[in-house]
Design a protein around this motif. Structure first.
Motif, PDB file in Angstrom:
ATOM      1  N   LEU A   1       0.832  -1.205   0.000  1.00 51.30           N
ATOM      2  CA  LEU A   1       0.000   0.000   0.000  1.00 51.30           C
ATOM      3  C   LEU A   1       0.872   1.264   0.000  1.00 51.30           C
ATOM      4  CD1 LEU A   1      -2.698  -1.132   2.592  1.00 51.30           C
ATOM      5  CD2 LEU A   1      -3.087  -0.755   0.147  1.00 51.30           C
ATOM      6  N   LYS A   2       1.941   1.233   0.786  1.00 50.05           N
ATOM      7  CA  LYS A   2       2.854   2.371   0.867  1.00 50.05           C
ATOM      8  C   LYS A   2       3.469   2.665  -0.496  1.00 50.05           C
ATOM      9  CE  LYS A   2       6.931   3.845   3.510  1.00 50.05           C
ATOM     10  NZ  LYS A   2       7.914   3.405   4.546  1.00 50.05           N
ATOM     11  N   GLU A   3       3.794   1.604  -1.247  1.00 50.71           N
ATOM     12  CA  GLU A   3       4.374   1.769  -2.576  1.00 50.71           C
ATOM     13  C   GLU A   3       3.343   2.354  -3.552  1.00 50.71           C
ATOM     14  OE1 GLU A   3       7.508   1.487  -5.395  1.00 50.71           O
ATOM     15  OE2 GLU A   3       7.488   1.372  -3.210  1.00 50.71           O
ATOM     16  N   LEU A   4       2.120   1.849  -3.509  1.00 44.75           N
ATOM     17  CA  LEU A   4       1.082   2.332  -4.425  1.00 44.75           C
ATOM     18  C   LEU A   4       0.758   3.799  -4.181  1.00 44.75           C
ATOM     19  CD1 LEU A   4      -1.390  -0.712  -4.466  1.00 44.75           C
ATOM     20  CD2 LEU A   4       0.194  -0.020  -6.275  1.00 44.75           C
ATOM     21  N   ARG A   5       0.905   4.260  -2.938  1.00 42.90           N
ATOM     22  CA  ARG A   5       0.567   5.652  -2.609  1.00 42.90           C
ATOM     23  C   ARG A   5       1.452   6.658  -3.338  1.00 42.90           C
ATOM     24  NH1 ARG A   5       0.350   3.605   3.182  1.00 42.90           N
ATOM     25  NH2 ARG A   5      -1.817   2.904   3.361  1.00 42.90           N
ATOM     26  N   LYS A   6       2.557   6.207  -3.893  1.00 40.59           N
ATOM     27  CA  LYS A   6       3.499   7.109  -4.558  1.00 40.59           C
ATOM     28  C   LYS A   6       3.026   7.538  -5.942  1.00 40.59           C
ATOM     29  CE  LYS A   6       7.531   4.829  -2.447  1.00 40.59           C
ATOM     30  NZ  LYS A   6       8.774   4.047  -2.775  1.00 40.59           N
ATOM     31  N   TYR A   7       2.027   6.836  -6.498  1.00 43.72           N
ATOM     32  CA  TYR A   7       1.726   7.008  -7.924  1.00 43.72           C
ATOM     33  C   TYR A   7       0.289   7.479  -8.140  1.00 43.72           C
ATOM     34  CZ  TYR A   7       5.996   4.310  -8.116  1.00 43.72           C
ATOM     35  OH  TYR A   7       7.287   3.897  -7.934  1.00 43.72           O
ATOM     36  N   PRO A   8       0.067   8.251  -9.203  1.00 51.01           N
ATOM     37  CA  PRO A   8      -1.285   8.742  -9.507  1.00 51.01           C
ATOM     38  C   PRO A   8      -2.131   7.694 -10.229  1.00 51.01           C
ATOM     39  CG  PRO A   8       0.261   9.579 -11.132  1.00 51.01           C
ATOM     40  CD  PRO A   8       1.083   8.817 -10.126  1.00 51.01           C
ATOM     41  N   VAL A   9      -3.435   7.955 -10.312  1.00 53.52           N
ATOM     42  CA  VAL A   9      -4.303   7.072 -11.091  1.00 53.52           C
ATOM     43  C   VAL A   9      -3.841   7.074 -12.552  1.00 53.52           C
ATOM     44  CG1 VAL A   9      -6.313   7.297  -9.581  1.00 53.52           C
ATOM     45  CG2 VAL A   9      -6.000   8.920 -11.450  1.00 53.52           C
ATOM     46  N   LYS A  10      -4.130   5.977 -13.228  1.00 49.61           N
ATOM     47  CA  LYS A  10      -3.739   5.697 -14.624  1.00 49.61           C
ATOM     48  C   LYS A  10      -2.304   5.180 -14.747  1.00 49.61           C
ATOM     49  CE  LYS A  10      -5.191   9.395 -17.061  1.00 49.61           C
ATOM     50  NZ  LYS A  10      -5.544  10.181 -18.268  1.00 49.61           N
ATOM     51  N   THR A  11      -1.556   5.114 -13.630  1.00 51.73           N
ATOM     52  CA  THR A  11      -0.202   4.558 -13.685  1.00 51.73           C
ATOM     53  C   THR A  11      -0.260   3.081 -14.040  1.00 51.73           C
ATOM     54  OG1 THR A  11       0.616   6.119 -12.027  1.00 51.73           O
ATOM     55  CG2 THR A  11       1.901   4.107 -12.352  1.00 51.73           C
ATOM     56  N   ARG A  12       0.581   2.688 -15.009  1.00 50.19           N
ATOM     57  CA  ARG A  12       0.635   1.277 -15.410  1.00 50.19           C
ATOM     58  C   ARG A  12       1.599   0.526 -14.513  1.00 50.19           C
ATOM     59  NH1 ARG A  12       3.394  -1.626 -19.636  1.00 50.19           N
ATOM     60  NH2 ARG A  12       4.295   0.319 -20.427  1.00 50.19           N
ATOM     61  N   LEU A  13       1.144  -0.640 -14.030  1.00 50.34           N
ATOM     62  CA  LEU A  13       1.899  -1.439 -13.069  1.00 50.34           C
ATOM     63  C   LEU A  13       2.250  -2.809 -13.651  1.00 50.34           C
ATOM     64  CD1 LEU A  13      -0.423  -0.830  -9.964  1.00 50.34           C
ATOM     65  CD2 LEU A  13       1.576   0.523 -10.635  1.00 50.34           C
ATOM     66  N   ASN A  14       3.276  -3.406 -13.095  1.00 54.00           N
ATOM     67  CA  ASN A  14       3.670  -4.788 -13.367  1.00 54.00           C
ATOM     68  C   ASN A  14       3.616  -5.526 -12.038  1.00 54.00           C
ATOM     69  OD1 ASN A  14       4.231  -6.070 -15.725  1.00 54.00           O
ATOM     70  ND2 ASN A  14       6.372  -5.460 -15.834  1.00 54.00           N
ATOM     71  N   LEU A  15       2.629  -6.374 -11.818  1.00 52.87           N
ATOM     72  CA  LEU A  15       2.456  -7.052 -10.539  1.00 52.87           C
ATOM     73  C   LEU A  15       3.152  -8.410 -10.550  1.00 52.87           C
ATOM     74  CD1 LEU A  15      -1.383  -6.431 -10.001  1.00 52.87           C
ATOM     75  CD2 LEU A  15       0.528  -4.908  -9.424  1.00 52.87           C
TER      76      LEU A  15
END
Length: 536
Positions: free
Chosen positions: A367-381
């Motif tokens: 969650l702490k990592e996701l908080r760094k990025y805005p909506v529409k950011t593309r992720l590799n899970l």
């Protein structure tokens, strides 16, 4: 006084479908009282249905794949448009190997037939077609999605994907023509009927209506869409059945103007207008851009003076429609694309890199990592996901209502809303794409209040209640690409194990390990929702 004149309601002017011959068996022509009669054995219908539903589950039309390829060449397409289009083309390359179907929701089997009056069949045509459906879903790596009721509230999966929807019509001649469709739940759920009046039929009113109502489609049915809009109809049912056939390309060769007899026609001017409306919304191929729709079909029909039904529906990225015919020359099936590789670009599209997210960290760290990025950011899970959908969510709510604790696996891992198709031999998973997120919306606040569902992965837009819950509890909703279930199974899903409710079949709770699983931040913990930009 007017003279009687019969008007064919849907005067399709030509059929430029490319067909392939399945067999010349099971058909013969006889003469009875000077009429040529086409006799078809029931085994011919069984064969045709079996082959049609197999083909349409693993192959798509070349025209559809060309539209995906065109996105990659369009300088106005967004990076997200191109990423989705390229992923869908790659998905089709995997699916065309014949093991992993295009989509994990292998759909309701729908057969629409037009039987000439000089066609004789032995037995029950619907039964023969149903047997072909049964055999394809039994023998291929498809999913059983049909649920049969015993009482108003008691139901279970039929375990065969039957019943099918079979609609047979009478017409002239000595041939039997078909449109076979497999319709997934997400796409079927985005079919709408609006009962309007004559007041709608002005430029200003219709434009406003379209801009407002197409928003109801959202992205949960896996765009880019083939969008169908039908204005008019002698009944609500006539309007909606036209929507389904139009979205399947069945009415592409209608006339483009009306006449005194009330023939249905395509309105090319309004097709262009609605396509522009959809492009300008910025929704794009699921995560922002231009390509919310590939194309639009607008069909204008006659209506009762007191009624003006309007139907809107889509064929999704799993554009699973296939035509067929039986004539005195044999049994024929539409030729779908067996070599989708030819639509891939020489090089992968140049895109901004995705953000890598390790899901095997403690939940608070993810969650702490996701908080760094805005909506529409593309992720590799990469890491562990828990898979759960409708019935599993209902079961867990019942446990909470009884005072039992939230299962630890719902707290420790992101929740992926999905239900897989059958697993081919030697593979970790069957086709395994996301299901529609919105169906789980009522559970989010409750589950997050108990420490579960802090990160959710699925497809499509969600309600304000989910955005509010994520802001309140610090959660996230990540959008996965709706559609490319085959390539996810082959390349991203490394292991699958059932952890609860095994008796629920594809609805059981599973734990899966993934690598390079694509997703986008859609709803964050600050009250931001990508889809809110156009929903209001």
């Amino acid at each position: 006084m007017a003279e009687f004149k019969y008007q064919e309601p849907f005067p399709i002017q030509k059929d430029n479908t490319e067909y392939r011959l399945l067999t010349k068996d099971y058909v013969k022509t006889i003469e009875v009282e000077g009429r040529k009669i086409l006799k078809i054995q029931k085994e011919g219908l069984e064969l045709l249905a079996r082959e049609a539903y197999a083909d349409v589950s693993f192959y798509l039309r070349a025209s559809h794949l060309q539209k995906l390829a065109n996105i990659l060449k369009d300088p106005e397409a967004s990076d997200n448009d191109k990423f989705v289009a390229h992923t869908m083309l790659m998905n089709q390359v995997v699916s065309a190997e014949g093991e992993l179907p295009t989509c994990q929701d292998t759909g309701t089997a729908i057969a629409i037939g037009k039987k000439g009056e000089n066609v004789w069949t032995d037995g029950n045509d619907a039964e023969a077609i149903s047997k072909g459906v049964f055999e394809t879903y039994r023998d291929r790596n498809l999913r059983y999605s049909q649920v049969v009721p015993y009482t108003m509230f008691d139901e279970k999966n039929s375990g065969t994907n039957l019943p099918a929807q079979i609609d047979l019509y009478a017409t002239q001649g000595n041939k039997y023509e078909f449109l076979f469709i497999t319709k997934g739940g997400g796409s079927a759920n985005k079919t709408f009927l609006y009962q309007q009046t004559k007041a709608l039929l002005t430029e200003e009113a219709l434009t406003k209506f379209i801009k407002d109502k197409v928003k109801d489609l959202g992205t949960s049915a896996c765009p880019p869409y083939h969008l169908a809009v039908v204005i008019g109809g002698t009944s609500a049912e006539a309007c909606l059945t036209t929507v389904k056939k139009a979205s399947a390309g069945y009415y592409d060769n209608l006339p483009t103007e009306g006449n005194d007899g009330g023939q249905a026609f395509r309105d090319l001017e309004w097709e262009a207008k609605i396509q522009k409306i959809c492009q300008d919304m910025g929704i794009g191929a699921q995560f922002g851009g231009k390509y919310w729709v590939h194309d639009v079909r607008v069909i204008r029909m006659p209506r009762h003076a007191a009624s003006c039904p309007v139907g809107i529906g889509v064929s999704c990225s799993a554009d699973r429609n296939i035509k067929a015919k039986i004539t005195e020359d044999g049994i024929f099936l539409e030729q779908l694309e067996k070599n989708p590789t030819r639509f891939l670009p020489a090089e992968n599209p140049a895109l901004a890199p995705a953000v890598n997210i390790d899901l095997d960290q403690p939940m608070e760290e993810v969650l702490k990592e996701l908080r760094k990025y805005p909506v529409k950011t593309r992720l590799n899970l990469s890491g562990t996901l828990i898979v759960a959908r409708d019935i599993a969510h209902a079961r867990i709510k019942a446990m909470l209502d009884e005072g039992k604790p939230m299962p630890e696996y719902f707290k420790n891992h992101p929740i992926y809303y999905a239900g897989p198709a059958k697993t081919p031999k030697g593979m970790a998973s069957g086709s395994f794409g996301p299901t529609t997120a919105g169906r789980m919306d009522p559970y989010v606040d409750l589950f997050q209040d108990h420490g579960g569902s802090m990160i959710m992965v699925a497809k499509g837009n969600r309600s304000q209640a989910v955005t509010d819950a994520c802001k309140k509890h610090g959660g996230f909703y990540l959008g996965s690409i709706g559609g490319p279930a085959a390539i996810l199974a082959k390349e991203s899903i490394k292991s699958v194990e059932i952890v609860a409710f095994e008796e629920l079949g594809m609805e059981a709770i599973r734990k899966i390990r993934v690598e390079n699983f694509p997703a986008f931040i859609i709803v964050d913990d600050k009250g931001n929702d990508f889809f809110a930009e156009w929903a209001h």
